[in-house]
Scaffold this active site. Structure first.
Site, PDB file in Angstrom:
ATOM      1  N   ASN A  71       1.014  -1.270   0.033  1.00  0.00           N
ATOM      2  CA  ASN A  71      -0.074  -0.066  -0.120  1.00  0.00           C
ATOM      3  C   ASN A  71       0.929   1.243  -0.164  1.00  0.00           C
ATOM      4  O   ASN A  71       2.091   0.997   0.202  1.00  0.00           O
ATOM      5  CB  ASN A  71      -0.976   0.110   1.282  1.00  0.00           C
ATOM      6  CG  ASN A  71      -0.223   0.097   2.493  1.00  0.00           C
ATOM      7  OD1 ASN A  71       0.616   0.649   2.773  1.00  0.00           O
ATOM      8  ND2 ASN A  71      -0.435  -1.247   3.290  1.00  0.00           N
ATOM      9  N   ASP A  80      -4.416  -6.391   5.201  1.00  0.00           N
ATOM     10  CA  ASP A  80      -5.246  -7.280   5.978  1.00  0.00           C
ATOM     11  C   ASP A  80      -5.407  -8.457   5.464  1.00  0.00           C
ATOM     12  O   ASP A  80      -5.904  -9.619   6.135  1.00  0.00           O
ATOM     13  CB  ASP A  80      -6.592  -6.402   5.590  1.00  0.00           C
ATOM     14  CG  ASP A  80      -6.590  -5.384   6.651  1.00  0.00           C
ATOM     15  OD1 ASP A  80      -6.155  -5.365   7.689  1.00  0.00           O
ATOM     16  OD2 ASP A  80      -7.269  -4.319   6.235  1.00  0.00           O
ATOM     17  N   LYS A 112       8.201 -17.418 -10.690  1.00  0.00           N
ATOM     18  CA  LYS A 112       7.438 -16.246 -11.071  1.00  0.00           C
ATOM     19  C   LYS A 112       6.209 -16.845 -11.869  1.00  0.00           C
ATOM     20  O   LYS A 112       6.178 -17.780 -12.826  1.00  0.00           O
ATOM     21  CB  LYS A 112       8.448 -15.321 -12.193  1.00  0.00           C
ATOM     22  CG  LYS A 112       7.852 -14.285 -12.794  1.00  0.00           C
ATOM     23  CD  LYS A 112       8.810 -13.323 -13.577  1.00  0.00           C
ATOM     24  CE  LYS A 112       7.888 -12.485 -14.272  1.00  0.00           C
ATOM     25  NZ  LYS A 112       8.343 -12.075 -15.741  1.00  0.00           N
ATOM     26  N   PHE A 133      -4.298   3.389  15.010  1.00  0.00           N
ATOM     27  CA  PHE A 133      -4.652   4.406  14.011  1.00  0.00           C
ATOM     28  C   PHE A 133      -5.588   3.636  13.279  1.00  0.00           C
ATOM     29  O   PHE A 133      -5.846   2.455  13.061  1.00  0.00           O
ATOM     30  CB  PHE A 133      -3.174   4.455  13.136  1.00  0.00           C
ATOM     31  CG  PHE A 133      -2.500   5.573  13.591  1.00  0.00           C
ATOM     32  CD1 PHE A 133      -1.845   5.600  14.497  1.00  0.00           C
ATOM     33  CD2 PHE A 133      -2.348   6.786  12.768  1.00  0.00           C
ATOM     34  CE1 PHE A 133      -0.990   6.522  15.127  1.00  0.00           C
ATOM     35  CE2 PHE A 133      -1.512   7.702  13.178  1.00  0.00           C
ATOM     36  CZ  PHE A 133      -0.686   7.809  14.508  1.00  0.00           C
ATOM     37  N   LYS A 171     -12.926   0.888  16.271  1.00  0.00           N
ATOM     38  CA  LYS A 171     -11.698   0.242  16.357  1.00  0.00           C
ATOM     39  C   LYS A 171     -11.107   0.185  18.048  1.00  0.00           C
ATOM     40  O   LYS A 171     -10.377  -0.580  17.984  1.00  0.00           O
ATOM     41  CB  LYS A 171     -11.047   0.899  15.390  1.00  0.00           C
ATOM     42  CG  LYS A 171     -11.237   0.347  13.985  1.00  0.00           C
ATOM     43  CD  LYS A 171     -10.232   0.985  13.036  1.00  0.00           C
ATOM     44  CE  LYS A 171     -10.767   0.643  11.388  1.00  0.00           C
ATOM     45  NZ  LYS A 171     -10.168   1.059  10.289  1.00  0.00           N
ATOM     46  N   LYS A 196     -10.454  -3.281  19.154  1.00  0.00           N
ATOM     47  CA  LYS A 196      -9.189  -3.738  19.354  1.00  0.00           C
ATOM     48  C   LYS A 196      -8.468  -3.343  20.808  1.00  0.00           C
ATOM     49  O   LYS A 196      -7.121  -3.316  20.977  1.00  0.00           O
ATOM     50  CB  LYS A 196      -8.348  -2.918  18.410  1.00  0.00           C
ATOM     51  CG  LYS A 196      -8.781  -3.170  16.875  1.00  0.00           C
ATOM     52  CD  LYS A 196      -7.786  -3.068  15.840  1.00  0.00           C
ATOM     53  CE  LYS A 196      -8.391  -3.047  14.371  1.00  0.00           C
ATOM     54  NZ  LYS A 196      -7.381  -3.287  13.294  1.00  0.00           N
TER      55      LYS A 196
HETATM   56  N1  CTP Z   1      -3.454  -3.263  12.233  1.00  0.00           N
HETATM   57  C1  CTP Z   1      -2.613  -4.274  12.530  1.00  0.00           C
HETATM   58  N2  CTP Z   1      -2.784  -5.131  11.910  1.00  0.00           N
HETATM   59  C2  CTP Z   1      -3.491  -5.617  10.918  1.00  0.00           C
HETATM   60  C3  CTP Z   1      -4.339  -4.684  10.513  1.00  0.00           C
HETATM   61  C4  CTP Z   1      -4.135  -3.252  11.019  1.00  0.00           C
HETATM   62  O1  CTP Z   1      -1.840  -3.970  13.786  1.00  0.00           O
HETATM   63  N3  CTP Z   1      -3.350  -6.856  10.383  1.00  0.00           N
HETATM   64  C5  CTP Z   1      -3.532  -1.813  13.177  1.00  0.00           C
HETATM   65  C6  CTP Z   1      -3.043  -0.694  12.351  1.00  0.00           C
HETATM   66  O2  CTP Z   1      -1.787  -0.682  12.668  1.00  0.00           O
HETATM   67  C7  CTP Z   1      -3.697   0.396  12.991  1.00  0.00           C
HETATM   68  C8  CTP Z   1      -5.033  -0.253  13.178  1.00  0.00           C
HETATM   69  O3  CTP Z   1      -4.879  -1.614  13.283  1.00  0.00           O
HETATM   70  O4  CTP Z   1      -3.321   0.847  13.768  1.00  0.00           O
HETATM   71  C9  CTP Z   1      -6.256  -0.131  12.207  1.00  0.00           C
HETATM   72  O5  CTP Z   1      -5.860  -0.305  10.708  1.00  0.00           O
HETATM   73  P1  CTP Z   1      -6.997  -0.018   9.675  1.00  0.00           P
HETATM   74  O6  CTP Z   1      -6.415  -0.634   8.353  1.00  0.00           O
HETATM   75  O7  CTP Z   1      -7.395   1.532   9.780  1.00  0.00           O
HETATM   76  O8  CTP Z   1      -8.225  -0.878  10.242  1.00  0.00           O
HETATM   77  P2  CTP Z   1      -8.313  -2.392   9.930  1.00  0.00           P
HETATM   78  O9  CTP Z   1      -8.835  -3.298  11.326  1.00  0.00           O
HETATM   79  O10 CTP Z   1      -7.549  -3.051   8.953  1.00  0.00           O
HETATM   80  O11 CTP Z   1      -9.893  -2.294   9.366  1.00  0.00           O
HETATM   81  P3  CTP Z   1     -10.633  -1.979   7.989  1.00  0.00           P
HETATM   82  O12 CTP Z   1      -9.561  -1.818   6.791  1.00  0.00           O
HETATM   83  O13 CTP Z   1     -11.904  -2.629   7.804  1.00  0.00           O
HETATM   84  O14 CTP Z   1     -10.790  -0.328   8.065  1.00  0.00           O
END
Ligand code: CTP
Length: 417
Positions: free
Chosen positions: A222, A291, A301, A335, A349, A353
């Site tokens: 990303n 995620d 490859k 975050f 969140k 979390k």
């Molecule tokens: N985070 C994490 N590990 C993951 C995904 C997210 O530690 N596998 C943490 C990120 O570092 C951030 C928080 O979770 O502090 C939220 O991440 P975000 O991408 O905004 O949310 P998601 O939980 O992935 O939810 P969504 O993508 O559905 O918004």
């Protein structure tokens, strides 16, 4: 107000401005403490101050000529005969300006940028941190004009110590007493040493993106630049914390003093975090962790043979949620990168979390919030109203986040008592 790059502790040079109030006599004790700590002290007195305490007292304690006037007067053998640009020299040569006592009149002059005498003129030319120790009659302190000046100066980043409450020389009881000289000296030392208010904390931070392999040459990732997490790490070290930074691949140099652990995938990031979690008193999850990852990354490859290609993905571990489950006494900050419903998603969140605070930021279609140098966030906690931090450099946002972390630490400590 620029504060970085000030000389550390004993080599630091301080201008001690003394206003005309009954508490002026206490400035002698303050000068003595500052000298004892190894600072060089340049006293500057207003004309009114010389009615309360003699320049000779201050020059004897500091071994400096005391500056009392913008212009050569020749009346006082202990006063330096100021040259026309001396206020500029003094402003440039020194690291900190303390004014004790700071009278209502001096606060008004500073707030309005007046340049009536040496102290006020030099103050305008001074670019370092300013510490004011107000002392005055309670009614003068509470007057709307003084309070408005106080607000203006605070907004400009001036530091204040006191005034204390108690019996005043005018016979009244209330706020207006000059703080104890030792307390003023401590505030000065804290400013000169940089704020060490995170000393004793070990902060584990994740930052940057993760990369999830599709095959040996391709990956899912990303737009995260890592700038926000690195800014927090850098500021936290400066404020005295031990910082362990588990970072995905970014184009940033490791901030000085930070223990950097480089990782690529979400799995490696999770392992890095869990390995250091026991040592951490604070966890800040800034990384944009993938995620999902390809279920079975190809060993070789992938060739362009199929007319359509699907990649099967499986969820990664949510590192923050995992830390939330093992929270203990730790302060846990997440975050939330959102394209909409900032506050509601942040709150969700926070709960799901098990965080103490979520920093919610808007991410835009072209990487705003992720790649840029600026950010605009909302701090969401359980007990307080969401706090919106207007758009600012990520280093400045980092300062706000660490201030909020410190607030959480102080409330946690208070709740334990
Ligand atoms: N985070 C994490 N590990 C993951 C995904 C997210 O530690 N596998 C943490 C990120 O570092 C951030 C928080 O979770 O502090 C939220 O991440 P975000 O991408 O905004 O949310 P998601 O939980 O992935 O939810 P969504 O993508 O559905 O918004």
């Amino acid at each position: 107000m620029p504060q970085e790059g000030v000389r550390q502790s004993s080599q630091a040079r301080i201008i001690l401005g003394i206003g005309g109030g009954i508490a002026a006599y206490k400035s002698a004790e303050l000068a003595r403490i500052l000298i004892q700590r190894g600072y060089s002290v340049q006293p500057v007195m207003t004309r009114a101050a010389t009615e309360f305490i003699t320049p000779l007292t201050l020059s004897s304690l500091t071994h400096r000529k005391v500056i009392t006037s913008l212009f050569a007067s020749g009346e006082d053998s202990t006063a330096v005969l100021s040259s026309a640009i001396e206020h500029i020299d003094v402003a440039l040569e020194n690291d900190l300006l303390i004014v004790a006592p700071a009278t209502a009149d001096l606060m008004a002059q500073f707030a309005h940028g007046l340049a009536g005498d040496f102290l006020a003129t030099m103050h305008l030319a001074f670019t370092g941190p300013v510490l004011l120790a107000p002392a005055m009659n309670t009614n003068m302190w509470n007057h709307a004009a003084t309070q408005a000046n106080l607000r203006v100066l605070r907004e400009r980043g001036y530091h204040f110590v006191g005034p204390d409450a108690g019996d005043l020389a005018c016979g009244m009881v209330g706020a207006g007493r000059l703080s104890d000289p030792l307390e003023i000296a401590d505030a000065a030392t804290a400013i000169l040493n940089g704020r060490q208010d995170l000393a004793g904390e070990t902060i584990l931070i994740t930052a940057g993106p993760t990369q999830e392999a599709i095959d040996p040459v391709r990956m899912i990732t990303n737009r995260s630049s890592g700038k926000m997490g690195y800014a927090i790490a850098e500021k936290a070290v400066k404020r005295g914390a031990r910082v362990i930074l588990v970072s995905g691949p970014v184009a940033l140099a490791a901030p000085q003093g930070v223990e950097l652990i480089r990782v690529e995938s979400a799995e490696q990031m999770k392992n890095g975090v869990l390995e250091h979690l026991d040592a951490a008193s604070i966890f800040i999850s800034v990384a944009a962790v993938a995620d999902y990852r390809p279920t079975s990354p190809a060993d070789q490859k992938v060739k362009k043979t199929a007319s359509r290609l699907s990649i099967e993905l499986e969820p990664t571990t949510d590192i923050l949620a995992e830390v939330g489950r093992r929270k203990g006494d730790r302060i846990v900050i997440g975050f939330a990168a959102e394209t909409q419903n900032l506050a509601a998603e942040g709150k969700r969140k926070l709960e799901s979390k098990n965080c103490d605070m979520v920093v919610a930021n808007l991410v835009g279609p072209n990487g705003t919030g992720f790649e840029g140098d600026d950010n605009e966030v909302v701090l969401i906690t359980r007990d307080k109203e969401p706090q919106a931090i207007p758009k600012a450099a990520k280093r400045e946002i980092a300062r706000h986040i660490l201030d909020a972390v410190l607030d959480l630490r102080l409330s946690a400590r208070a709740a334990k008592r």
